[in-house]
Structure formats: C-alpha cells, structure tokens
Scaffold this motif. Structure first.
Motif, PDB file in Angstrom:
ATOM      1  N   THR A 366       0.830  -1.205   0.000  1.00  0.00           N
ATOM      2  CA  THR A 366       0.000   0.000   0.000  1.00  0.00           C
ATOM      3  C   THR A 366       0.866   1.257   0.000  1.00  0.00           C
ATOM      4  OG1 THR A 366      -1.783  -1.144   1.177  1.00  0.00           O
ATOM      5  CG2 THR A 366      -1.786   1.251   1.262  1.00  0.00           C
ATOM      6  N   ASN A 369       2.005   2.617  -3.487  1.00  0.00           N
ATOM      7  CA  ASN A 369       0.822   2.711  -4.349  1.00  0.00           C
ATOM      8  C   ASN A 369       1.127   3.279  -5.723  1.00  0.00           C
ATOM      9  OD1 ASN A 369       1.313   5.294  -3.183  1.00  0.00           O
ATOM     10  ND2 ASN A 369      -0.761   5.920  -3.761  1.00  0.00           N
ATOM     11  N   THR A 380      -7.201   2.032   5.042  1.00  0.00           N
ATOM     12  CA  THR A 380      -6.326   0.903   4.723  1.00  0.00           C
ATOM     13  C   THR A 380      -5.075   0.897   5.594  1.00  0.00           C
ATOM     14  OG1 THR A 380      -5.292   2.199   2.951  1.00  0.00           O
ATOM     15  CG2 THR A 380      -7.147   0.773   2.352  1.00  0.00           C
TER      16      THR A 380
END
Length: 477
Positions: A366, A369, A380
């Motif tokens: 993440t 990204n 998240t």
C-alpha cells in the motif's frame, strides 16, 4: 506466608517418594523422566489468592511499561520543558532494551531465590527510578541526568516483568489455566506502554497548544508543571504497588497446583547449556525474537514511516495504541482457547503469523501505491497496521508457553529470559541504527513481511513437544 523469603527449599519436590508402576518408560525425554515427581495423591490444589498474586504482578508489569513509554508520546513537550535533544529522546527509549543486559542475573535470582524476592527487588528498582525523576532541581542538565537514571532503573525492571509470567503461572495456576495466566501477566506490560499514548498527551499540552497570551517562559513552565504532575502520579502508583507487594506476595502456594509445579528442575548452569545446545529451541527462539524485535523497532518510527502518506503523529500514535490493545485482547483470548484445546500451540502460531505476513505485505504494498496502484487511504493504513500489531502482539504468550513446553524441565524464568534477551538485542540494534539512519525508511517496511515470513517457515518446520503437559496429564490420572 507473604513475609517469608523464598529459598532453595522451594525448588525441591513437594511430593513423597515412590513412582507409579509403568510410568517411567512413558517419558519423551530423559530430562522429563528425571523431573518426574513420584506418585501423586490426586490433582493439584489451587487457591483463590492466586488471582491476587496475578493482579499484583500484572499491575507491576503495567506500570513498568507505562513508565518506560512516558517520554515518547510527549517528546515535543519534553524538548521544550527540559531541553532534550533527539539523542536524549532516543536514549530514553533505549533504556528499555539496555535494561535487559543484566537479564541473566535476574534469571539466576528468580531461579535461586524464587518469585517474591525477585518481584520485591524489581518493584524497589522502579520506586528508585520513578523517585529520581521527581527530585525538584532547577539545573536542567542535572535534571536530565536524573531522568535518564530513573529510566535506566525502570529498564532494569524489564527482565522480571517480561520473563517471570510463565514461572508465576506454573507456580500458582493449574494446567488448564496456565496459558491464560501467562497471557494476562505478559500482556499487561504492553498495555501499559500503549496507555502512555493516552496519559501523556491528555495531561501534557503540546508546545503549540498553549495559550498565545502566555510568554515563552511561562509556556515552558506550564508544560514542565504538567510533565512533573505525570511523574509524581507514576511515582505514587509505583510506591503503592511496592507497598502492596511487600505486605503480601507469597513466593508459592502451600500445595502445588499441578505435578509440573512440584517437580524438580535443572540447575541454572545445566539449563543454560541445554538451551544453547537445543536446536529446536534455538529455532523457535529465532522465530520469536526476529519478527518481534523488528516490529518493536518499526513501531518506534511509525510516525516517520507514515509521514510520506500524510498521516499525522497523532494518528500514528492511535494506530500504535489500538494495535497493542487489540493484541492484548486477542492474546488473552487465544491463550484461553489454548487452555481449553491443549496441544495446539503450533497451530495457533501458524495462524497468527500467516495473518501477520499478509498484513505486513498489505501495508508495504500500500505504501508503494505509485507502483502497485493499491488505494492509499487512512482506512487501509489503520486496518493493515492494527491487524499486524494484533497478530504479532497476541503471539507473545503463546510463544512463552511453547518455549516452556519445548525445553521442560528447564525453569520457566531462564527459558523466557533467553528469548526476551534475544528479542531486545534485535530491537536495541534496530533502534540504535535508526537513530543515525532515519532519512530513508522505505526499506524498513520490507523487513516486516520478510521477518514474518521467516518466522512462519521456522514455525512450520518446528517439531513441537509437550513434556510439561504430558507430565500433568499422565501422572495426575
């Protein structure tokens, strides 16, 4: 009972001589056979006072964690009030792992003198440490030195509060309550460190949060007064716990709660030699020490890691808080499950580290990204970080129980002392390294899934055994 010092006599079998026919050949190891007390007249006896003993020890562990993490959540205020530098703040945190350097001396004391004298010494060190921080001195240089000395003494209490939980649970609790007691006693130290994220910021104002009408010197004096209020409160709580422990903390119950609690153990020297020569123990010890040490170092710089994702220091603190609280709750629940379904410690660890590997990989991808195109949102980041903390923190009491089962009849304090010493070595080295090389931390995110995956593979290859549980089940029947 509360005023008696433990002695070498406590380590002798409490049961009479004579071995039941046919039991001697059933043991899985020669050491377990040697530790077998003779014929047992029935199941062990448990006393209601065991919960008071557990409460006192857990409160001591809670406050030790709270005192250790006093300065991290209020570091900006501490800089203004006392003139702390970045190195001072880092050293205040490092006193925790540094306090584990004499860990083997505390293991020897627990092995030779028992639980009461070790806990009294630990709580007395905490009284001295929190008291040093409260001495009213106007010289800021001398005040900083006293604070460092107080944090060092509190760090010396770490080996007992982190290592003695399995020893306490074996001494006072029956076989179907041991994992639960270990989880409560070991998790409260983590919970104390988490609560520091609430206590400090709620009481001590941030430098930019004071009234603009106040002069700079008045603002600094106000922040200093609020910090000293926290220090005095912590000192009072520690003195109260020390007084309660001095008044009543029996070294052991009148009768053992289980066969394992009454059995003989290996000597200190033989225990250390066996641990260092036991490949299975070293395998599972590394499976514990590496990911927990990496996670502790990663948590210490979580606000810096999340800065590129535009996550504030306050939000990073809340992420750390909820990950620890969630880990404590899940850890106690898992331990209670392990008490009901015995012989499942390896399976529980496999499930926890599978979740930790997936959560850490999710967080790392993440943060990348721009390459992975995964959504980078507050939800998240909160979810991945908190799940990672829940999976890793909740594994601590399960690991402790598996360590003791693996190397029984090595005393519990010595076993857990070795593994927590290794974990704090990893954490201390990482924190020291990050103190000087903290400009680029993206590589550190990859250490998390790597260490979790390595631990998962080590646990998968580990051959579990339950010599202590086997002793309780077979001999008690």
């Amino acid at each position: 009972m509360g005023s008696r010092w433990s002695s070498e006599e406590e380590r002798q079998p409490l049961l009479g001589p004579g071995l039941g026919p046919g039991l001697g050949a059933s043991w899985r190891s020669r050491e377990a056979a040697a530790a077998l007390p003779a014929a047992v007249p029935g199941p062990g006896r448990v006393y209601g006072r065991r919960w008071l003993v557990l409460l006192l020890f857990s409160l001591l562990a809670f406050v030790q964690g709270l005192v250790w993490n006093t300065w991290g959540p209020i570091q900006n205020s501490a800089r203004q009030a006392y003139g702390f530098s970045s190195w001072d703040i880092a050293l205040l945190v490092l006193w925790g792992p540094i306090g584990f350097l004499p860990c083997f001396a505390f293991m020897w004391l627990l092995d030779k003198r028992g639980l009461r004298i070790t806990v009294l010494l630990t709580s007395f060190l905490m009284v001295l440490g929190t008291g040093l921080r409260c001495i009213p001195i106007s010289d800021l240089m001398l005040k900083r030195r006293l604070i460092h000395g107080g944090q060092m003494l509190n760090g010396l209490a770490g080996p007992t509060v982190m290592n003695a939980a399995p020893f306490l649970s074996t001494t006072w609790f029956s076989a179907d309550e041991r994992a639960t007691a270990t989880a409560i006693a070991s998790m409260l130290s983590y919970l104390g460190g988490a609560c520091a994220f609430l206590v400090g910021p709620l009481v001590v104002p941030a430098p930019n949060g004071t009234s603009p009408l106040l002069a700079a010197e008045s603002s600094r004096a106000h922040i200093k007064d609020r910090i000293e209020a926290v220090l005095y409160a912590e000192f009072g709580v520690v003195c109260l716990i020390f007084s309660a422990t001095l008044a009543y903390f029996p070294p052991r119950p009148p009768l053992p709660p289980s066969v394992a609690a009454a059995s003989q153990r290996l000597s200190y020297r033989r225990s250390v030699c066996r641990l260092l020569s036991n490949f299975r123990f070293l395998m599972i010890a590394l499976a514990y020490a590496i990911p927990l040490g990496v996670f502790a170092g990663w948590s210490g710089v979580l606000d810096l890691i999340l800065t590129p994702a535009h996550v504030s220091q306050v939000d990073a603190g809340w992420i750390g808080f909820w990950s620890i609280v969630g880990g404590c709750v899940v850890g106690i629940a898992m331990a209670r499950f392990a008490d009901f379904i015995r012989g499942m410690l390896k399976l529980i660890l496999l499930l926890l580290f599978s979740g930790a590997t997936l959560s850490s990989t999710w967080f790392t991808l993440t943060c990348l990204n721009s390459i992975t195109h995964l959504p980078l949102t507050t939800v998240t980041l909160y979810a991945s970080c908190i799940l990672l903390g829940v999976f890793l923190n909740s594994s601590v009491p399960i690991f402790f129980e598996l360590f003791v089962e693996t190397v029984y009849p090595v005393p519990e304090g010595i076993t857990c002392g070795v593994v927590t010493f290794l974990s704090n070595i990893f954490m201390g080295v990482l924190l020291f390294f990050l103190t000087f090389y903290h400009t680029e931390l993206s590589w550190f995110n990859w250490c998390l899934p790597g260490s979790c995956l390595l631990s998962l593979l080590l646990i998968l290859c580990f051959r579990e055994s339950y010599d202590r549980l086997y002793l309780d089940v077979v001999v008690s029947v």
